[in-house]
Design a protein around this motif. Structure first.
Motif, mmCIF file in Angstrom:
data_model
loop_
_atom_site.group_PDB
_atom_site.id
_atom_site.type_symbol
_atom_site.label_atom_id
_atom_site.label_comp_id
_atom_site.label_asym_id
_atom_site.label_seq_id
_atom_site.Cartn_x
_atom_site.Cartn_y
_atom_site.Cartn_z
ATOM 1 N N UNK A 166 -14.432 5.059 9.192
ATOM 2 C CA UNK A 166 -13.225 5.495 8.493
ATOM 3 C C UNK A 166 -13.179 4.831 7.130
ATOM 4 N N UNK A 167 -12.861 5.622 6.128
ATOM 5 C CA UNK A 167 -12.677 5.085 4.792
ATOM 6 C C UNK A 167 -11.222 5.308 4.380
ATOM 7 N N UNK A 168 -10.639 4.308 3.765
ATOM 8 C CA UNK A 168 -9.256 4.369 3.299
ATOM 9 C C UNK A 168 -9.242 4.489 1.780
ATOM 10 N N UNK A 169 -8.422 5.412 1.284
ATOM 11 C CA UNK A 169 -8.232 5.573 -0.153
ATOM 12 C C UNK A 169 -6.773 5.283 -0.462
ATOM 13 N N UNK A 170 -6.499 4.192 -1.184
ATOM 14 C CA UNK A 170 -5.105 3.825 -1.437
ATOM 15 C C UNK A 170 -4.425 4.812 -2.376
ATOM 16 N N UNK A 171 -3.133 4.972 -2.170
ATOM 17 C CA UNK A 171 -2.335 5.846 -3.021
ATOM 18 C C UNK A 171 -1.715 5.061 -4.162
ATOM 19 N N UNK A 172 -0.611 5.597 -4.698
ATOM 20 C CA UNK A 172 0.014 4.983 -5.872
ATOM 21 C C UNK A 172 1.463 4.558 -5.640
ATOM 22 N N UNK A 173 1.977 4.733 -4.435
ATOM 23 C CA UNK A 173 3.367 4.364 -4.144
ATOM 24 C C UNK A 173 3.549 2.850 -4.157
ATOM 25 N N UNK A 174 4.789 2.423 -4.376
ATOM 26 C CA UNK A 174 5.092 0.996 -4.371
ATOM 27 C C UNK A 174 5.295 0.454 -2.959
ATOM 28 N N UNK A 175 5.865 1.285 -2.066
ATOM 29 C CA UNK A 175 6.096 0.846 -0.688
ATOM 30 C C UNK A 175 4.756 0.710 0.033
ATOM 31 N N UNK A 176 4.657 -0.284 0.913
ATOM 32 C CA UNK A 176 3.386 -0.535 1.604
ATOM 33 C C UNK A 176 3.516 -0.265 3.105
ATOM 34 N N UNK A 177 2.367 0.010 3.723
ATOM 35 C CA UNK A 177 2.298 0.211 5.172
ATOM 36 C C UNK A 177 2.463 -1.134 5.879
ATOM 37 N N UNK A 178 3.222 -1.122 6.976
ATOM 38 C CA UNK A 178 3.402 -2.337 7.764
ATOM 39 C C UNK A 178 2.815 -2.114 9.153
ATOM 40 N N UNK A 195 -4.013 -7.059 3.142
ATOM 41 C CA UNK A 195 -4.288 -5.798 2.461
ATOM 42 C C UNK A 195 -2.970 -5.018 2.323
ATOM 43 N N UNK A 196 -2.450 -4.916 1.137
ATOM 44 C CA UNK A 196 -1.199 -4.190 0.910
ATOM 45 C C UNK A 196 -1.523 -2.741 0.576
ATOM 46 N N UNK A 197 -1.523 -1.899 1.607
ATOM 47 C CA UNK A 197 -1.847 -0.482 1.428
ATOM 48 C C UNK A 197 -0.587 0.316 1.154
ATOM 49 N N UNK A 198 -0.561 1.122 0.095
ATOM 50 C CA UNK A 198 0.600 1.978 -0.180
ATOM 51 C C UNK A 198 0.817 2.988 0.945
ATOM 52 N N UNK A 199 2.048 3.475 1.091
ATOM 53 C CA UNK A 199 2.365 4.390 2.189
ATOM 54 C C UNK A 199 1.677 5.743 2.032
ATOM 55 N N UNK A 200 1.208 6.066 0.830
ATOM 56 C CA UNK A 200 0.506 7.340 0.648
ATOM 57 C C UNK A 200 -1.020 7.169 0.689
ATOM 58 N N UNK A 201 -1.472 6.140 1.376
ATOM 59 C CA UNK A 201 -2.908 5.919 1.590
ATOM 60 C C UNK A 201 -3.456 7.035 2.470
ATOM 61 N N UNK A 202 -4.687 7.457 2.189
ATOM 62 C CA UNK A 202 -5.313 8.491 3.021
ATOM 63 C C UNK A 202 -6.488 7.889 3.794
ATOM 64 N N UNK A 203 -6.738 8.449 4.979
ATOM 65 C CA UNK A 203 -7.841 8.005 5.835
ATOM 66 C C UNK A 203 -8.773 9.188 6.075
ATOM 67 N N UNK A 204 -10.067 8.970 5.922
ATOM 68 C CA UNK A 204 -11.073 10.012 6.132
ATOM 69 C C UNK A 204 -12.162 9.490 7.049
#
Length: 151
Positions: A110-122, A89-98
């Motif tokens: 918890x639900x994750x909403x992916x953002x639009x950045x190119x860099x991903x969370x590691x 799962x390549x999640x952008x760094x501006x992903x939000x968690x609710x």
């Protein structure tokens, strides 16, 4: 003699299938799931986790992608939640968690909403954008206090 052996075999098979079904249901109801050994660890900090429990699902677009693996208190007295999610799962760094509730009074997850950045969370990174759980009792208390104060 052959009939008795066949009957015993069919009864034994029926009992084995029944026990397998009971075991499967026990694991399903108990919330046991497996993300896999390759899942990545992500963290999120919330002001209020309410009734979030260990092994609560982490979902994205309604699909389970992981589970909560730890809940602790950080140095600022905020809840720090550790999640294990699929490594593919390549999640952008501006992903939000609710933290949300299934239904009106259901379990929290918890639900994750992916953002639009190119860099991903590691592995081991923090999700910066979070939305804490809404506690129904507090909302009702605030509503009742405001109604009584306006009289």
């Amino acid at each position: 003699m052959i009939e008795r052996t066949t009957r015993d075999f069919v009864v034994g098979l029926f009992v084995l299938v029944g026990l397998s079904a009971v075991a499967y249901l026990s694991f399903s109801v108990g919330g046991v799931s497996h993300v896999g050994s390759g899942g990545i660890r992500l963290y999120a900090t919330f002001d209020q986790v309410a009734d979030l429990k260990l092994r609560a699902p982490v979902e994205m677009a309604g699909v389970a992608v992981g589970q909560v693996s730890g809940i602790t208190l950080d140095d600022n007295y905020r809840a720090r939640v550790e999640m294990r999610v699929r490594d593919r799962l390549d999640l952008p760094i501006d992903t939000s968690a609710s933290i949300v509730t299934s239904g009106l009074l259901g379990d929290r997850y918890i639900t994750l909403d992916p953002g639009a950045e190119d860099a991903i969370l590691v592995d081991g990174e923090e999700i910066a954008y979070t939305e804490s759980a809404v506690v129904l009792e507090r909302l009702i208390g605030k509503f009742l206090y405001n109604v009584q104060g306006n009289d």
